[in-house]
Design a protein around this motif. Sequence first.
Motif, PDB file in Angstrom:
ATOM      1  N   ILE A   1       0.847  -1.180   0.000  1.00 47.51           N
ATOM      2  CA  ILE A   1       0.000   0.000   0.000  1.00 47.51           C
ATOM      3  C   ILE A   1       0.888   1.238   0.000  1.00 47.51           C
ATOM      4  CG2 ILE A   1      -1.729   1.309   1.289  1.00 47.51           C
ATOM      5  CD1 ILE A   1      -2.780  -1.325   2.397  1.00 47.51           C
ATOM      6  N   GLY A   2       0.574   2.162  -0.889  1.00 46.28           N
ATOM      7  CA  GLY A   2       1.379   3.372  -0.984  1.00 46.28           C
ATOM      8  C   GLY A   2       2.383   3.300  -2.115  1.00 46.28           C
ATOM      9  N   LYS A   3       3.593   3.819  -1.872  1.00 43.10           N
ATOM     10  CA  LYS A   3       4.592   3.946  -2.922  1.00 43.10           C
ATOM     11  C   LYS A   3       5.251   2.610  -3.250  1.00 43.10           C
ATOM     12  CE  LYS A   3       8.604   5.973  -2.217  1.00 43.10           C
ATOM     13  NZ  LYS A   3       9.624   7.018  -1.978  1.00 43.10           N
ATOM     14  N   ASN A   4       5.364   2.335  -4.546  1.00 43.97           N
ATOM     15  CA  ASN A   4       6.030   1.139  -5.046  1.00 43.97           C
ATOM     16  C   ASN A   4       6.933   1.545  -6.212  1.00 43.97           C
ATOM     17  OD1 ASN A   4       4.462  -1.555  -3.915  1.00 43.97           O
ATOM     18  ND2 ASN A   4       3.114   0.227  -4.050  1.00 43.97           N
ATOM     19  N   GLU A   5       7.829   0.649  -6.573  1.00 45.80           N
ATOM     20  CA  GLU A   5       8.723   0.896  -7.703  1.00 45.80           C
ATOM     21  C   GLU A   5       8.760  -0.332  -8.604  1.00 45.80           C
ATOM     22  OE1 GLU A   5      13.003   2.927  -8.064  1.00 45.80           O
ATOM     23  OE2 GLU A   5      13.118   0.867  -7.276  1.00 45.80           O
ATOM     24  N   ILE A   6       8.648  -0.096  -9.896  1.00 44.66           N
ATOM     25  CA  ILE A   6       8.812  -1.165 -10.870  1.00 44.66           C
ATOM     26  C   ILE A   6      10.028  -0.842 -11.728  1.00 44.66           C
ATOM     27  CG2 ILE A   6       7.137  -0.073 -12.452  1.00 44.66           C
ATOM     28  CD1 ILE A   6       6.529  -2.885 -13.520  1.00 44.66           C
ATOM     29  N   THR A   7      10.863  -1.821 -11.939  1.00 47.42           N
ATOM     30  CA  THR A   7      12.045  -1.686 -12.790  1.00 47.42           C
ATOM     31  C   THR A   7      12.053  -2.836 -13.783  1.00 47.42           C
ATOM     32  OG1 THR A   7      13.330  -0.615 -11.059  1.00 47.42           O
ATOM     33  CG2 THR A   7      14.558  -1.611 -12.879  1.00 47.42           C
ATOM     34  N   ILE A   8      12.281  -2.502 -15.039  1.00 43.86           N
ATOM     35  CA  ILE A   8      12.384  -3.527 -16.076  1.00 43.86           C
ATOM     36  C   ILE A   8      13.765  -3.412 -16.712  1.00 43.86           C
ATOM     37  CG2 ILE A   8      11.466  -4.389 -18.258  1.00 43.86           C
ATOM     38  CD1 ILE A   8       8.737  -3.421 -17.439  1.00 43.86           C
ATOM     39  N   LEU A   9      14.517  -4.475 -16.599  1.00 44.90           N
ATOM     40  CA  LEU A   9      15.849  -4.542 -17.194  1.00 44.90           C
ATOM     41  C   LEU A   9      15.726  -5.235 -18.544  1.00 44.90           C
ATOM     42  CD1 LEU A   9      18.910  -4.190 -17.053  1.00 44.90           C
ATOM     43  CD2 LEU A   9      19.039  -6.317 -15.732  1.00 44.90           C
ATOM     44  N   LEU A  10      16.084  -4.507 -19.594  1.00 47.04           N
ATOM     45  CA  LEU A  10      16.000  -5.027 -20.960  1.00 47.04           C
ATOM     46  C   LEU A  10      17.401  -5.366 -21.445  1.00 47.04           C
ATOM     47  CD1 LEU A  10      13.520  -2.318 -22.184  1.00 47.04           C
ATOM     48  CD2 LEU A  10      12.996  -4.751 -22.110  1.00 47.04           C
ATOM     49  N   PHE A  11      17.585  -6.615 -21.851  1.00 48.76           N
ATOM     50  CA  PHE A  11      18.890  -7.096 -22.256  1.00 48.76           C
ATOM     51  C   PHE A  11      19.075  -6.966 -23.766  1.00 48.76           C
ATOM     52  CE2 PHE A  11      18.000  -9.152 -18.249  1.00 48.76           C
ATOM     53  CZ  PHE A  11      19.198  -9.017 -17.567  1.00 48.76           C
ATOM     54  N   SER A  12      20.297  -6.718 -24.154  1.00 47.53           N
ATOM     55  CA  SER A  12      20.633  -6.508 -25.563  1.00 47.53           C
ATOM     56  C   SER A  12      20.223  -7.700 -26.426  1.00 47.53           C
ATOM     57  CB  SER A  12      22.137  -6.293 -25.718  1.00 47.53           C
ATOM     58  OG  SER A  12      22.550  -6.506 -27.046  1.00 47.53           O
ATOM     59  N   PRO A  13      19.386  -7.464 -27.447  1.00 50.27           N
ATOM     60  CA  PRO A  13      19.054  -8.564 -28.356  1.00 50.27           C
ATOM     61  C   PRO A  13      20.259  -9.001 -29.181  1.00 50.27           C
ATOM     62  CG  PRO A  13      18.159  -6.497 -29.182  1.00 50.27           C
ATOM     63  CD  PRO A  13      18.696  -6.217 -27.813  1.00 50.27           C
ATOM     64  N   ILE A  14      21.179  -8.084 -29.433  1.00 46.51           N
ATOM     65  CA  ILE A  14      22.390  -8.430 -30.190  1.00 46.51           C
ATOM     66  C   ILE A  14      23.244  -9.417 -29.401  1.00 46.51           C
ATOM     67  CG2 ILE A  14      24.531  -7.536 -31.164  1.00 46.51           C
ATOM     68  CD1 ILE A  14      22.177  -6.712 -32.819  1.00 46.51           C
ATOM     69  N   SER A  15      23.483  -9.105 -28.140  1.00 49.14           N
ATOM     70  CA  SER A  15      24.289  -9.998 -27.306  1.00 49.14           C
ATOM     71  C   SER A  15      23.612 -11.355 -27.148  1.00 49.14           C
ATOM     72  CB  SER A  15      24.518  -9.362 -25.928  1.00 49.14           C
ATOM     73  OG  SER A  15      25.207  -8.135 -26.051  1.00 49.14           O
ATOM     74  N   TYR A  16      22.290 -11.339 -27.006  1.00 46.99           N
ATOM     75  CA  TYR A  16      21.548 -12.582 -26.805  1.00 46.99           C
ATOM     76  C   TYR A  16      21.704 -13.510 -28.003  1.00 46.99           C
ATOM     77  CZ  TYR A  16      17.573 -15.715 -26.016  1.00 46.99           C
ATOM     78  OH  TYR A  16      16.775 -16.819 -25.839  1.00 46.99           O
ATOM     79  N   ILE A  17      21.459 -12.994 -29.214  1.00 41.87           N
ATOM     80  CA  ILE A  17      21.500 -13.886 -30.378  1.00 41.87           C
ATOM     81  C   ILE A  17      22.939 -14.272 -30.724  1.00 41.87           C
ATOM     82  CG2 ILE A  17      19.319 -13.009 -31.285  1.00 41.87           C
ATOM     83  CD1 ILE A  17      20.915 -11.465 -33.395  1.00 41.87           C
ATOM     84  N   LYS A  18      23.895 -13.401 -30.410  1.00 43.00           N
ATOM     85  CA  LYS A  18      25.293 -13.735 -30.666  1.00 43.00           C
ATOM     86  C   LYS A  18      25.711 -14.944 -29.837  1.00 43.00           C
ATOM     87  CE  LYS A  18      29.950 -11.750 -30.681  1.00 43.00           C
ATOM     88  NZ  LYS A  18      30.769 -10.551 -30.394  1.00 43.00           N
ATOM     89  N   GLU A  19      25.333 -14.945 -28.553  1.00 38.91           N
ATOM     90  CA  GLU A  19      25.669 -16.067 -27.676  1.00 38.91           C
ATOM     91  C   GLU A  19      24.971 -17.344 -28.130  1.00 38.91           C
ATOM     92  OE1 GLU A  19      25.085 -17.417 -22.986  1.00 38.91           O
ATOM     93  OE2 GLU A  19      24.863 -15.299 -23.568  1.00 38.91           O
ATOM     94  N   LYS A  20      23.691 -17.228 -28.469  1.00 33.83           N
ATOM     95  CA  LYS A  20      22.941 -18.401 -28.919  1.00 33.83           C
ATOM     96  C   LYS A  20      23.499 -18.953 -30.232  1.00 33.83           C
ATOM     97  CE  LYS A  20      19.643 -18.653 -25.755  1.00 33.83           C
ATOM     98  NZ  LYS A  20      19.409 -19.856 -24.913  1.00 33.83           N
ATOM     99  N   GLN A  21      23.889 -18.060 -31.126  1.00 31.90           N
ATOM    100  CA  GLN A  21      24.404 -18.486 -32.419  1.00 31.90           C
ATOM    101  C   GLN A  21      25.734 -19.216 -32.277  1.00 31.90           C
ATOM    102  OE1 GLN A  21      22.734 -18.549 -35.047  1.00 31.90           O
ATOM    103  NE2 GLN A  21      24.050 -18.449 -36.863  1.00 31.90           N
ATOM    104  N   GLU A  22      26.547 -18.820 -31.307  1.00 29.12           N
ATOM    105  CA  GLU A  22      27.804 -19.522 -31.048  1.00 29.12           C
ATOM    106  C   GLU A  22      27.541 -20.923 -30.525  1.00 29.12           C
ATOM    107  OE1 GLU A  22      29.818 -16.920 -28.391  1.00 29.12           O
ATOM    108  OE2 GLU A  22      30.530 -15.552 -29.973  1.00 29.12           O
ATOM    109  N   GLN A  23      26.453 -21.080 -29.755  1.00 31.68           N
ATOM    110  CA  GLN A  23      26.121 -22.397 -29.206  1.00 31.68           C
ATOM    111  C   GLN A  23      25.526 -23.318 -30.260  1.00 31.68           C
ATOM    112  OE1 GLN A  23      23.444 -21.444 -26.001  1.00 31.68           O
ATOM    113  NE2 GLN A  23      25.023 -20.391 -24.791  1.00 31.68           N
ATOM    114  N   MET A  24      24.673 -22.750 -31.130  1.00 31.22           N
ATOM    115  CA  MET A  24      24.038 -23.536 -32.187  1.00 31.22           C
ATOM    116  C   MET A  24      23.737 -22.624 -33.371  1.00 31.22           C
ATOM    117  SD  MET A  24      20.402 -25.594 -32.319  1.00 31.22           S
ATOM    118  CE  MET A  24      20.970 -26.960 -31.319  1.00 31.22           C
ATOM    119  N   PRO A  25      24.510 -22.695 -34.442  1.00 33.51           N
ATOM    120  CA  PRO A  25      24.242 -21.846 -35.605  1.00 33.51           C
ATOM    121  C   PRO A  25      22.884 -22.182 -36.234  1.00 33.51           C
ATOM    122  CG  PRO A  25      26.461 -22.768 -35.698  1.00 33.51           C
ATOM    123  CD  PRO A  25      25.732 -23.485 -34.602  1.00 33.51           C
ATOM    124  N   LEU A  26      22.100 -21.124 -36.490  1.00 31.28           N
ATOM    125  CA  LEU A  26      20.840 -21.261 -37.205  1.00 31.28           C
ATOM    126  C   LEU A  26      20.874 -20.350 -38.423  1.00 31.28           C
ATOM    127  CD1 LEU A  26      18.072 -21.318 -34.421  1.00 31.28           C
ATOM    128  CD2 LEU A  26      18.984 -23.256 -35.716  1.00 31.28           C
TER     129      LEU A  26
END
Length: 819
Positions: A117-142
Amino acid sequence: MITLDLNGVWKMKEESEVDWQDAIVPGSVMNDLLVNEKIDDPFYRDNEHQSYEIASKDYQYTREFHVEEQLYLQDKVLLVCEGLDTIAHIYINGKLITETENMHCTYEIDVKPFVEIGKNEITILLFSPISYIKEKQEQMPLWGVVDAVEGYPHIRKAHSMFGWDWGPKIPDLGIWRNIFLVGYSTGRIEDVYITQNHAEEVVVVDVRVKLENVKGSGIDIDVTLISPDGDSEIKTVTIQSENEEHISFSVENPHLWWPNGYGDQPLYKVEVNASTKDKQLDKKEYHIGLRTLTIKHEPDEWGKSFEFVVNGISIFGMGANYIPEDNILARVTPERTETLLRDCIAANFNMIRVWGGGYYPDDYFFDLCDRLGLIVWQDFMFGCSVYNLSDDFKQSITQEAIDNIKRIRHHASLGLWCGNNEVEEAWVYWDFPKTPKHRTDYIKIFEVLLDDIVKEYDPQTYYWPSSPSSGGGFDRPRDPNEGDVHYWEVWHGLKPFDEYRKYHFRFCSEFGFQSFPSLKTVKSFTLPEDQNIFSYVMEQHQKNGSANGKILFYLSENYLYPKDFDTLLYASQLLQADAIKYGVEHWRRNRGRCMGSIYWQLNDCWPVASWSSIDSYGRWKALHYFAKKFYAPVLLSINEEGTTAGIYITNETVSTKECRVEWKLRQNDSSIISSGTIEQNVAQLSAVLCETLVFDDILQEEKARETYLECVLYVDGVEKSSTTVLFTKPKHFAFLNPSIRHKVTESEESFIITLTSTAFAKYVELDVTDADCKFSDNYFDLSANEPKQITVDKSLISEKLTVEDFTSQLAVRSVFDIA
């Protein structure tokens, strides 16, 4: 039901930085950086390259919100995220509440244990899509298309944000759709599914209501059906527990919904209310059109049909492929989308295909299509790529499909669910690394999983596994006599325009030809020194590597070499319009065998050379003006071969038309060599060859390079259209200087342009130099001394102009002016 809106002003920063800046939600990182003047316009010159670095970082969005006691005391409090792009961690009051990984899903998270009740805080951390797909692509090329950032098939994010052969590499990230808290006790409406059963003069509308009943107590469900005329009928049932109830209405003498050109688009309203004796708990509202709509895919004399059948009538699909309207999604608005879709109606579309490399459009897109009469061919968001069916990926795409099917399925405009764009064709014909597992994964995803989900959640809408396809199973997906086809030999294969006439595809759902945008659009992203199609900047805004060469090849085949840069842009648009006209008119002449043409593409997501008929500023290219003509309900077209001309009328209306064609064979000065009249009654939904004109002797005598055929169509005694054909390529035709004159007058609503010429003028272009407008006709032909009037709606001009201003800014040219 209590809702707390979390849209509006947030704070945003790059994860490693200290300073925060204002941000707007819904929105995105790129948009916020632009608004705060932290980056330059990524569409200008080569600024696109900065976007890759921006998307390679992580970002935080945060805001405070106030929870009242009334919300906090509800039995359930959910955080609803209608769109997070894409890899995100969500924190409330410093505690991680969930992780997301699919841009296309709606997320509902129980946050009752985390809010206060009262004051709250929401934080959303958005991660780089470039870094994400680069790591995944190294694990399994698609494998994916070479124009995009490598590895993009690993992430459930609009593919085209990583680049395409018409789009930049701007893989934005952000809170891109609404975000809010919702609190409720007792229960809420969990799902509503509306189906229709049609019989003669009656439609039974079944409304299935599923409740989430938190306390297990009695909840009343009121369902109201309101007709387009405002009449209503209410039914009430009581649901005691977590279950569902079917409530049916028998609608006698129903007002049927029709696609544009076949009838009206009346919409019924369905209101669903959940309440107890004490209060209303929840409310849902839907607009539906009463119609049957399916695909006829049956063996016939030519192979196997593919045609849309609405209320028992097979229609000829006419439209274009729709891509995302802007790479920065925060700039797409209902008003902008409405303008684009109304431009489709202005060009006589009855259909639009939502291409599978973008995102599922917003609710208002489908609302507009319902109201305007545009059937939506809806791809699932898979395109031109290989996908790895892991357990996590399966779970993600299953929820994605369910979320979007349930959101969209009630719309009258929804005509088809299609599994993907060109993935089946790729497995059969394209060259890329292929593994047995991923080939099997294809079948599991597109011929089992999605098919089963559609059967469960929207069985009244047809499912098609891929586009193009003959029906699946990697069985001849390019078969011209079965299913739908993407045909690219004209353009990619450098075949001449008349190559289209060799094929009678059952439904051509992709075919296209590139052009440059107008000079006004080119100036928006260039400096004067950039204005050469082979300059560095112009090539940065040409994402198909060999396209400029293709345009010049086709130019050399059809037109004289342009005298300057602006004229080259004009000539490229004529090539594009000519090419698509060849295909569409041929297929419409063969109505019954071919039942649809959806050209590539309708729109652009940034200023670029592309296959679009409307550029990123909403400016109509020559192709869109041509589309208005070749998609006309009653089409006059000429099939010229050598020195003969077949005169055809195609009637895509539901009534017989009394037609008259007046034809004149003319010299280049417009003097008449011979003429005649053809009378023809054309039955509804048919195409007919009215007469074949043979000019062997005359053309040998008068020289084909100086002669053209003009035909004027009258329908029920009213002039509807005219068209001309040459018996040689435009570059070889002996055009005389037409000395086009114009005069502008005005009425209260419009400017009226009257044009005359002293000789034959082909593809007369009108433009206003310092404003944007839409002409009632453009890129038309003029015969000498035969005035033509064009109107311009004043309300649609981008600037307020006097008649003197308009006259001084009006520019006129024709094919004669190319060289």
